[in-house]
Write an enzyme that holds these catalytic residues in place. Sequence first.
Site, PDB file in Angstrom:
ATOM      1  CG  HIS A 179     -26.982 -16.061  -6.112  1.00 31.94           C
ATOM      2  ND1 HIS A 179     -27.467 -17.236  -6.655  1.00 31.94           N
ATOM      3  CD2 HIS A 179     -25.690 -16.313  -5.775  1.00 31.94           C
ATOM      4  CE1 HIS A 179     -26.507 -18.155  -6.649  1.00 31.94           C
ATOM      5  NE2 HIS A 179     -25.432 -17.617  -6.132  1.00 31.94           N
ATOM      6  CG  HIS A 180     -28.071  -9.826  -8.469  1.00 34.20           C
ATOM      7  ND1 HIS A 180     -26.973  -9.294  -9.134  1.00 34.20           N
ATOM      8  CD2 HIS A 180     -27.684  -9.962  -7.175  1.00 34.20           C
ATOM      9  CE1 HIS A 180     -25.980  -9.123  -8.273  1.00 34.20           C
ATOM     10  NE2 HIS A 180     -26.391  -9.524  -7.083  1.00 34.20           N
TER      11      HIS A 180
END
Length: 571
Positions: A510-511
């Site tokens: 989730h970057h």
Amino acid sequence: MSTTTASKGVQFALLEGRLLAGDIDKAGFIAQATELGLPRADIADAADKFIAIAVNQAVRSADLRASYDYIVVGSGAAGSVVARRLAEKRDTRVLLLEAGGNDLHASILVTETWFYSQGGEFDWAFSAEPDAHVNQRSIAQAMGKALGGGTSINGMVWARGHQHDFDYWERAADDSAWGYRHVLDIYRRIEDWHGAPDPARRGSGGEVFVQPAPDAAPIASAFLAGAAGLGIPTFADQNGAMQEGPGGGAITNVRIRDGRRLNMPASYLYPVMDQDNLTVLRNAHVRRLTSDGDTITGVEFEWRGSIHSVAASAEVVLSAGAIQTPKLLMLSGIGDQAQLDRFGIPVLSALPGVGQNFQDHPIIGGGLWEAPGPLPTRNNAAEANLFTKSRPGLATPDLHLWQVEAPYLSEVTMQYASENVWSISPGLARPESRGFLRLKSANPYDAVEIHANMLGDARDLIALREGMRIAREIGNSEAMKPFVKREILPGPVEGEALDDLIRNGAMSMHHPTCTAKMGRDDMSVVDAKLRVYGVKNLRIADGSVMPRITTGNTQAPCVIIGERLAEILND
């Protein structure tokens, strides 16, 4: 975890939230906070502060101005910083727009179960398009939908990035202010570091409280000992010297204090939200930017059931994140001309790089062991991590492995979970794969298409094979034996079977980043001053401007981006 068993820090923050919402008065707040055994002076100060914030923001929102000096869109790691630094000039009027709601909720504040927030009410719950490289799976892409953005649902990790990351940014921007030396100065200025002293690299007294995970579980130290047995050095600090060299392992730096999450509003926004020059609107959904010729004049947003148009006399700053920022650009006529023409959006600035260069960190839910008994989680349940290289010739570590005190698995590999299990999850810190975003329509409420292309570059799969090997060697090492009843995954799999496990276990860290990159080539969207090419009075400050994703979690580098823009605007 119930609120009654939550830490005192969490319970106190929940009381602050009730005070903000008007669900409790000052006397009730003081009475209940006193029962927690906290210092009375701290209780009284907090009561006065949060009452002042509630009153001020009620007045500000009841009488919206037609124009502000600056409008900041998004309150995440960078947006909170920009709004704070601008508001520190008391004659500057700032409007901060956040599409999500309040952040002082137990599911945000409680640290050990942070991963349950992903996919819940505080997550936009985006998903990438199904892709053959991950066995036609649709990979979840969590993005925070609350005050604090991603910093309200992430794993609370403070990972600065490697020295080489910022040296690359400096070259891409042709500006030494993006280089490691200056970035290190910013880190020292903003940090309040509570770990092993390192005055050359770590700061104290700044806004950002950081510490190594306190009272880490014994399995975390065992993981590091297992890594040391493979020749991977261990450090007292995950940042500092470790991020200037070939890799190593350490207890995780976390944004946790008194058992509660510290998102960026806790450090940057709440201290100034009682000022009359800062207006913070929650649940304000920005639809598009407004313009006059090539000048951005303000924003159009929906709030409390009505459409509002507000002007920015100085500039608009987009800090909506690497998925939402490109979407707003495209909806406003800034992007690839063919995409805009497809939906009849008039072109304001033809920038083919908008939405391109998508980068993310894959992590593989494919390392699982059963412990002899229950394994309680502490802090963020991921208290130790390491960086290493998949092959010797690399200049910078490309693998990022985590020890997780719980089953950290994909929706496919979760079938192997049982009681008393824990994970070692290898991730890719420097992926070669690149994806892109596309509009689905001109409707501002439709999500964009995310073509993540995870594992699309064969080099990423090769690196992760090595990551899985290292994970297995550490998990089955002598140091880890007290915590191992049996190995469940990956087992002695090789070749196509191992590749299939990697594809099935692949998840996003989730970057999402790099979709409006800073640079000077034809695919760049912003310059070194974060100005959007082809228009006036518009800048971007979030992970989308990264030319290349950083080595490790992206929260801290996004704070740096916010601080850099603040320096630029306040020059």
